[in-house]
Design a protein around this motif. Structure first.
Motif, PDB file in Angstrom:
ATOM      1  N   LEU A  12       0.836  -1.198   0.000  1.00  0.00           N
ATOM      2  CA  LEU A  12       0.000   0.000   0.000  1.00  0.00           C
ATOM      3  C   LEU A  12       0.873   1.251   0.000  1.00  0.00           C
ATOM      4  CD1 LEU A  12      -2.805   1.217   0.034  1.00  0.00           C
ATOM      5  CD2 LEU A  12      -2.798   0.999   2.534  1.00  0.00           C
ATOM      6  N   ASN A  13       1.942   1.211   0.749  1.00  0.00           N
ATOM      7  CA  ASN A  13       2.880   2.332   0.772  1.00  0.00           C
ATOM      8  C   ASN A  13       3.431   2.601  -0.628  1.00  0.00           C
ATOM      9  OD1 ASN A  13       4.522   4.360   2.013  1.00  0.00           O
ATOM     10  ND2 ASN A  13       6.235   2.936   1.892  1.00  0.00           N
ATOM     11  N   ASN A  14       3.862   1.569  -1.310  1.00  0.00           N
ATOM     12  CA  ASN A  14       4.397   1.726  -2.671  1.00  0.00           C
ATOM     13  C   ASN A  14       3.343   2.280  -3.623  1.00  0.00           C
ATOM     14  OD1 ASN A  14       6.891   0.804  -1.869  1.00  0.00           O
ATOM     15  ND2 ASN A  14       6.467  -1.302  -2.452  1.00  0.00           N
ATOM     16  N   PHE A  15       2.134   1.797  -3.482  1.00  0.00           N
ATOM     17  CA  PHE A  15       1.042   2.271  -4.322  1.00  0.00           C
ATOM     18  C   PHE A  15       0.806   3.771  -4.106  1.00  0.00           C
ATOM     19  CE2 PHE A  15      -3.553   2.998  -4.915  1.00  0.00           C
ATOM     20  CZ  PHE A  15      -3.622   2.725  -6.273  1.00  0.00           C
ATOM     21  N   LEU A  16       0.793   4.192  -2.858  1.00  0.00           N
ATOM     22  CA  LEU A  16       0.568   5.603  -2.551  1.00  0.00           C
ATOM     23  C   LEU A  16       1.734   6.473  -3.000  1.00  0.00           C
ATOM     24  CD1 LEU A  16      -1.078   5.219   0.963  1.00  0.00           C
ATOM     25  CD2 LEU A  16      -2.201   5.747  -1.199  1.00  0.00           C
ATOM     26  N   ILE A  17       2.929   5.937  -2.937  1.00  0.00           N
ATOM     27  CA  ILE A  17       4.104   6.662  -3.439  1.00  0.00           C
ATOM     28  C   ILE A  17       3.970   6.885  -4.946  1.00  0.00           C
ATOM     29  CG2 ILE A  17       6.574   6.436  -3.915  1.00  0.00           C
ATOM     30  CD1 ILE A  17       6.803   5.137  -1.108  1.00  0.00           C
ATOM     31  N   GLU A  18       3.526   5.854  -5.645  1.00  0.00           N
ATOM     32  CA  GLU A  18       3.321   5.980  -7.094  1.00  0.00           C
ATOM     33  C   GLU A  18       2.299   7.068  -7.422  1.00  0.00           C
ATOM     34  OE1 GLU A  18       2.296   2.282  -8.934  1.00  0.00           O
ATOM     35  OE2 GLU A  18       4.029   1.279  -8.056  1.00  0.00           O
ATOM     36  N   LEU A  19       1.319   7.218  -6.563  1.00  0.00           N
ATOM     37  CA  LEU A  19       0.300   8.250  -6.766  1.00  0.00           C
ATOM     38  C   LEU A  19       0.769   9.621  -6.304  1.00  0.00           C
ATOM     39  CD1 LEU A  19      -2.944   6.425  -5.554  1.00  0.00           C
ATOM     40  CD2 LEU A  19      -2.198   6.823  -7.902  1.00  0.00           C
ATOM     41  N   LYS A  20       1.996   9.654  -5.765  1.00  0.00           N
ATOM     42  CA  LYS A  20       2.561  10.898  -5.240  1.00  0.00           C
ATOM     43  C   LYS A  20       1.684  11.483  -4.135  1.00  0.00           C
ATOM     44  CE  LYS A  20       5.167  12.091  -9.268  1.00  0.00           C
ATOM     45  NZ  LYS A  20       5.069  11.352 -10.396  1.00  0.00           N
ATOM     46  N   GLU A  21       1.177  10.580  -3.335  1.00  0.00           N
ATOM     47  CA  GLU A  21       0.317  10.975  -2.234  1.00  0.00           C
ATOM     48  C   GLU A  21       1.169  11.392  -1.039  1.00  0.00           C
ATOM     49  OE1 GLU A  21      -2.903  12.209  -0.761  1.00  0.00           O
ATOM     50  OE2 GLU A  21      -2.936  11.412  -2.779  1.00  0.00           O
ATOM     51  N   LYS A  22       0.626  12.200  -0.185  1.00  0.00           N
ATOM     52  CA  LYS A  22       1.337  12.673   1.009  1.00  0.00           C
ATOM     53  C   LYS A  22       1.701  11.500   1.912  1.00  0.00           C
ATOM     54  CE  LYS A  22      -1.180  16.976   0.801  1.00  0.00           C
ATOM     55  NZ  LYS A  22      -2.072  16.714  -0.304  1.00  0.00           N
ATOM     56  N   SER A  23       2.809  11.622   2.611  1.00  0.00           N
ATOM     57  CA  SER A  23       3.336  10.505   3.398  1.00  0.00           C
ATOM     58  C   SER A  23       2.424  10.091   4.552  1.00  0.00           C
ATOM     59  CB  SER A  23       4.728  10.837   3.926  1.00  0.00           C
ATOM     60  OG  SER A  23       4.692  11.991   4.719  1.00  0.00           O
ATOM     61  N   TYR A  24       1.661  11.011   5.102  1.00  0.00           N
ATOM     62  CA  TYR A  24       0.789  10.658   6.221  1.00  0.00           C
ATOM     63  C   TYR A  24      -0.395   9.792   5.791  1.00  0.00           C
ATOM     64  CZ  TYR A  24      -2.428  14.278   4.582  1.00  0.00           C
ATOM     65  OH  TYR A  24      -3.285  15.030   3.826  1.00  0.00           O
ATOM     66  N   ARG A  25      -0.675   9.756   4.505  1.00  0.00           N
ATOM     67  CA  ARG A  25      -1.863   9.071   4.010  1.00  0.00           C
ATOM     68  C   ARG A  25      -1.829   7.559   4.288  1.00  0.00           C
ATOM     69  NH1 ARG A  25      -6.091  11.961   3.194  1.00  0.00           N
ATOM     70  NH2 ARG A  25      -5.458  13.147   1.413  1.00  0.00           N
ATOM     71  N   LEU A  26      -0.665   6.941   4.215  1.00  0.00           N
ATOM     72  CA  LEU A  26      -0.556   5.500   4.462  1.00  0.00           C
ATOM     73  C   LEU A  26      -1.025   5.158   5.864  1.00  0.00           C
ATOM     74  CD1 LEU A  26       0.367   2.611   3.800  1.00  0.00           C
ATOM     75  CD2 LEU A  26       2.631   3.295   4.622  1.00  0.00           C
ATOM     76  N   LYS A  27      -0.476   5.825   6.833  1.00  0.00           N
ATOM     77  CA  LYS A  27      -0.847   5.550   8.231  1.00  0.00           C
ATOM     78  C   LYS A  27      -2.331   5.816   8.446  1.00  0.00           C
ATOM     79  CE  LYS A  27       0.424   6.669  12.959  1.00  0.00           C
ATOM     80  NZ  LYS A  27       1.251   7.484  13.827  1.00  0.00           N
ATOM     81  N   GLN A  28      -2.813   6.880   7.858  1.00  0.00           N
ATOM     82  CA  GLN A  28      -4.212   7.264   7.995  1.00  0.00           C
ATOM     83  C   GLN A  28      -5.134   6.163   7.448  1.00  0.00           C
ATOM     84  OE1 GLN A  28      -5.411  10.611   5.492  1.00  0.00           O
ATOM     85  NE2 GLN A  28      -6.120  11.632   7.352  1.00  0.00           N
ATOM     86  N   ILE A  29      -4.880   5.732   6.249  1.00  0.00           N
ATOM     87  CA  ILE A  29      -5.713   4.696   5.632  1.00  0.00           C
ATOM     88  C   ILE A  29      -5.589   3.385   6.387  1.00  0.00           C
ATOM     89  CG2 ILE A  29      -6.019   3.272   3.573  1.00  0.00           C
ATOM     90  CD1 ILE A  29      -5.255   5.770   1.947  1.00  0.00           C
ATOM     91  N   TRP A  30      -4.385   3.014   6.743  1.00  0.00           N
ATOM     92  CA  TRP A  30      -4.159   1.745   7.447  1.00  0.00           C
ATOM     93  C   TRP A  30      -4.928   1.721   8.769  1.00  0.00           C
ATOM     94  CZ3 TRP A  30      -2.150  -2.284   5.062  1.00  0.00           C
ATOM     95  CH2 TRP A  30      -1.846  -3.410   5.812  1.00  0.00           C
ATOM     96  N   GLN A  31      -4.856   2.802   9.495  1.00  0.00           N
ATOM     97  CA  GLN A  31      -5.574   2.866  10.775  1.00  0.00           C
ATOM     98  C   GLN A  31      -7.080   2.804  10.570  1.00  0.00           C
ATOM     99  OE1 GLN A  31      -4.094   6.352  12.806  1.00  0.00           O
ATOM    100  NE2 GLN A  31      -2.494   5.160  13.799  1.00  0.00           N
ATOM    101  N   TRP A  32      -7.575   3.502   9.559  1.00  0.00           N
ATOM    102  CA  TRP A  32      -9.007   3.459   9.294  1.00  0.00           C
ATOM    103  C   TRP A  32      -9.468   2.041   9.001  1.00  0.00           C
ATOM    104  CZ3 TRP A  32      -8.865   8.006   5.333  1.00  0.00           C
ATOM    105  CH2 TRP A  32      -8.870   9.221   6.028  1.00  0.00           C
TER     106      TRP A  32
END
Length: 53
Positions: A12-32
Motif C-alpha cells: 500500500l505504501n508503494n502504491f501511494l508513493i506511485e500516486l505521489k500521495e502525502k506521506s501521512y496518508r498511508l498511516k491514515q488509511i491503514w488505521q481506518w
C-alpha cells in the motif's frame, strides 16, 4: 486492480508513493481500515477522489 484489503502495508505504501500521495496518508488509511475497522465506503469520504481504489 487489487482490492485495498489485499494490500500489505508495504504494498500500500508503494502504491501511494506511485500516486505521489502525502506521506501521512498511508498511516491514515491503514488505521481506518485495520485499527478502527472503518468500512471502505466510509474511508472514501476522507480521501481525495484520485486515491479511490
Amino acid at each position: 486492480m487489487k482490492n485495498i484489503y489485499n494490500y500489505e502495508y508495504d504494498e500500500l505504501n508503494n502504491f501511494l508513493i506511485e500516486l505521489k500521495e502525502k506521506s501521512y496518508r498511508l498511516k491514515q488509511i491503514w488505521q481506518w481500515l485495520y485499527k478502527n475497522k472503518v468500512l471502505l465506503r466510509d474511508v472514501y469520504n476522507f480521501v481525495e477522489y484520485e486515491l479511490r481504489i
